[in-house]
Scaffold this active site. Structure first.
Site, mmCIF file in Angstrom:
data_model
loop_
_atom_site.group_PDB
_atom_site.id
_atom_site.type_symbol
_atom_site.label_atom_id
_atom_site.label_comp_id
_atom_site.label_asym_id
_atom_site.label_seq_id
_atom_site.Cartn_x
_atom_site.Cartn_y
_atom_site.Cartn_z
ATOM 1 N N ARG A 125 0.817 -1.215 0.000
ATOM 2 C CA ARG A 125 0.000 0.000 0.000
ATOM 3 C C ARG A 125 0.850 1.264 0.000
ATOM 4 N NH1 ARG A 125 -5.438 -1.472 3.236
ATOM 5 N NH2 ARG A 125 -5.695 -3.473 2.223
ATOM 6 N N SER B 259 -19.342 -1.203 2.276
ATOM 7 C CA SER B 259 -18.606 -0.068 1.720
ATOM 8 C C SER B 259 -17.868 -0.373 0.423
ATOM 9 C CB SER B 259 -17.615 0.446 2.746
ATOM 10 O OG SER B 259 -16.610 -0.520 2.957
ATOM 11 N N HIS C 22 -21.548 3.554 6.902
ATOM 12 C CA HIS C 22 -21.585 4.154 5.564
ATOM 13 C C HIS C 22 -22.961 4.677 5.198
ATOM 14 C CE1 HIS C 22 -17.471 3.284 4.441
ATOM 15 N NE2 HIS C 22 -17.615 2.209 5.181
ATOM 16 N N THR D 95 -8.611 -5.719 1.761
ATOM 17 C CA THR D 95 -9.844 -4.943 1.877
ATOM 18 C C THR D 95 -10.959 -5.600 1.055
ATOM 19 O OG1 THR D 95 -8.456 -2.974 2.080
ATOM 20 C CG2 THR D 95 -10.789 -2.609 1.667
ATOM 21 N N LYS E 81 -17.062 9.771 8.932
ATOM 22 C CA LYS E 81 -17.323 9.710 7.499
ATOM 23 C C LYS E 81 -18.272 10.852 7.120
ATOM 24 C CE LYS E 81 -15.469 5.136 7.333
ATOM 25 N NZ LYS E 81 -15.597 3.687 7.507
ATOM 26 N N THR F 279 -9.203 4.461 27.726
ATOM 27 C CA THR F 279 -8.598 5.311 26.704
ATOM 28 C C THR F 279 -9.105 6.743 26.882
ATOM 29 O OG1 THR F 279 -8.174 5.469 24.326
ATOM 30 C CG2 THR F 279 -10.406 4.860 24.968
ATOM 31 N N THR F 280 -8.276 7.692 26.519
ATOM 32 C CA THR F 280 -8.629 9.104 26.673
ATOM 33 C C THR F 280 -9.870 9.451 25.847
ATOM 34 O OG1 THR F 280 -6.329 9.655 27.082
ATOM 35 C CG2 THR F 280 -7.744 11.454 26.344
HETATM 36 C C1 LIG Z 1 -14.737 2.780 8.393
HETATM 37 C C2 LIG Z 1 -15.563 1.665 8.982
HETATM 38 C C3 LIG Z 1 -15.623 1.452 10.352
HETATM 39 C C4 LIG Z 1 -14.702 2.163 11.292
HETATM 40 O O1 LIG Z 1 -15.088 3.469 11.482
HETATM 41 P P1 LIG Z 1 -13.965 4.549 11.858
HETATM 42 O O2 LIG Z 1 -14.708 5.625 12.517
HETATM 43 O O3 LIG Z 1 -13.296 4.922 10.575
HETATM 44 O O4 LIG Z 1 -13.005 3.849 12.779
HETATM 45 C C5 LIG Z 1 -16.521 0.544 10.859
HETATM 46 N N1 LIG Z 1 -17.327 -0.163 10.043
HETATM 47 C C6 LIG Z 1 -17.265 -0.019 8.709
HETATM 48 C C7 LIG Z 1 -18.178 -0.826 7.853
HETATM 49 C C8 LIG Z 1 -16.380 0.885 8.128
HETATM 50 O O5 LIG Z 1 -16.288 0.994 6.808
#
Ligand SMILES: *Cc1c(COP(=O)(O)O)cnc(C)c1O
Length: 404
Positions: free
Chosen positions: A21, A188, A216, A362, A247, A276-277
């Protein structure tokens, strides 16, 4: 021991397979989306980004920017602790209220990302509910897969979007054990949408809880951006709705929503929530502003639908095959990692068009693709320019037969 040699051995194999990548080094420019500066060995140039998950350009929306800047001035940069130890800010709770309202649920819980929310919630549920079985769609995201694996719960993978297969698995399980059906709304990479109603009906029939990832879809589907489940009137029949703020909402963070007891359970037991913070308060403010805006504004969603349809029609006119689906994701299948990378490089170098080649893991090997995500801010001219570039490349590379 020569550890670098061990690392390089595997990296070299990845490169030989064409799956190594390379990240584009972008410099986002506020107010210019989908334009960004791209840095490489030859210097800096402006490119048009065609694969952003900032689907509606909300990451540069003036209201969201103003809210975030003001919040930084008010509250500073970081949260100052974990949620448990001094990190819970008033703005986190206001955002959780906004999210619960968005999905019509009693409560919501924030995480540092969507990945962490899936990982934490599923590993917590799967490990804490005695004898729990998780039924996971075969197309589920890595964050769900890893959460389920970490839970050590018994896992059944059902065929992607195949409710008959899901039912046959459910029917074979004892009635008295806890079952979780985990799936996404919009997938996605193929952009296909789950048969949510049928899945919910099957789960109800067998007493299973439903866990949907609407990452998504939130912001983009449903009259208030509550996702596909909102559009279909099904939110109240789903046990847990998970989403992201990273997103369509243009910020960062993840969340789950559900009953007060469910959220309190995960708040109390999920390691990925506790240790975690907390998100910076300014991020919470920006995300809430973005969500609130998209609850009442249809303009962005309508603009996105229009440009998605326009890109599809232009690809059809030029005979460039793309995967048909009912979402905003336009996959152009290439089916070979080296060719996909080559096409992406040409687009970037010769045309100033940035689309990331999508390869294994992916997507499955042999289904490598270019994945376009038109936003309301891509102009008609941007679309014409992209499609003319693609059709030139198509002819040059005689790709038509390589395409699924
Ligand atoms: C991007 C994604 C996530 C993770 O979300 P982030 O906020 O980017 O960590 C979870 N589920 C799906 C299907 C995704 O595409």
């Amino acid at each position: 021991m020569d550890f670098d040699a061990l690392f390089n051995e595997q990296l070299d194999r990845l490169k030989a397979d064409g799956n190594y990548r390379y990240f584009a080094e972008l410099e986002r420019k506020c107010g210019k989306f989908p334009r960004a500066a791209s840095h490489d060995d030859n210097g800096v140039r402006d490119v048009t980004v065609w694969c952003s998950n900032d689907y509606l350009g909300m990451g540069q929306h003036p209201k969201v920017i103003d809210a975030m800047c003001e919040a930084v001035r008010n509250s500073g940069t970081g949260a100052g602790g974990t949620r448990n130890i001094s990190g819970t800010n008033h703005d986190h709770l206001r955002l959780e209220e906004e999210l619960a309202d968005l999905h019509g649920k009693e409560a919501a819980l924030l995480f540092t990302s969507g990945y962490v929310s899936n990982w934490s919630a599923l590993s917590c549920l799967g490990s804490r509910l005695e004898n729990c079985v998780i039924l996971s769609d075969s197309g589920n995201h890595a964050s769900m897969i890893e959460g389920i694996r970490h839970s050590k719960a018994h896992k059944i993978i059902w065929k992607h979007n195949d409710v008959a297969d899901l039912r046959s698995h459910l029917a074979r399980l004892p009635a008295d054990i806890p079952k979780i059906v985990a799936f996404e709304s919009v997938y996605s990479m193929d952009g296909d949408i789950a048969p949510i109603r049928e899945i919910v009906e099957a789960a109800e029939e067998f007493g299973a809880m439903t866990y949907i990832d609407e990452v998504h879809a939130v912001g983009m589907y449903g009259p208030r951006g509550g996702g596909v489940a909102e559009r279909e009137g099904l939110m109240d029949r789903i046990t847990l709705i998970e989403g992201t703020l990273g997103k369509a909402y243009g910020c960062v963070g993840g969340y789950i929503t559900g009953s007060a007891a469910l959220c309190d359970f995960i708040r109390s037991f999920a390691s990925g929530f506790i240790f975690t913070t907390a998100l910076p308060p300014a991020v919470a403010v920006a995300a809430r502003t973005s969500i609130a805006h998209l609850k009442s504004s249809e303009m962005e969603r309508a603009g996105q639908r229009r440009q998605v349809a326009r890109l599809r029609a232009a690809l059809d006119r030029e005979g460039i095959p793309h995967m048909k689906n009912d979402s905003h994701i336009v996959p152009v299948m290439i089916g070979d990692p080296v060719k996909t990378r080559m096409l992406a490089d040409y687009l970037m170098d010769q045309w100033g068009i940035y689309v990331q080649p999508i390869n294994y893991p992916t997507v499955p090997k042999g289904t490598e693709r270019l994945r376009f995500t038109p936003s309301p801010l891509h102009t008609d001219e941007d679309i014409d320019y992209l499609v003319s570039a693609l059709s030139v490349l198509w002819r040059q590379c005689a790709l038509a037969h390589a395409v699924a």
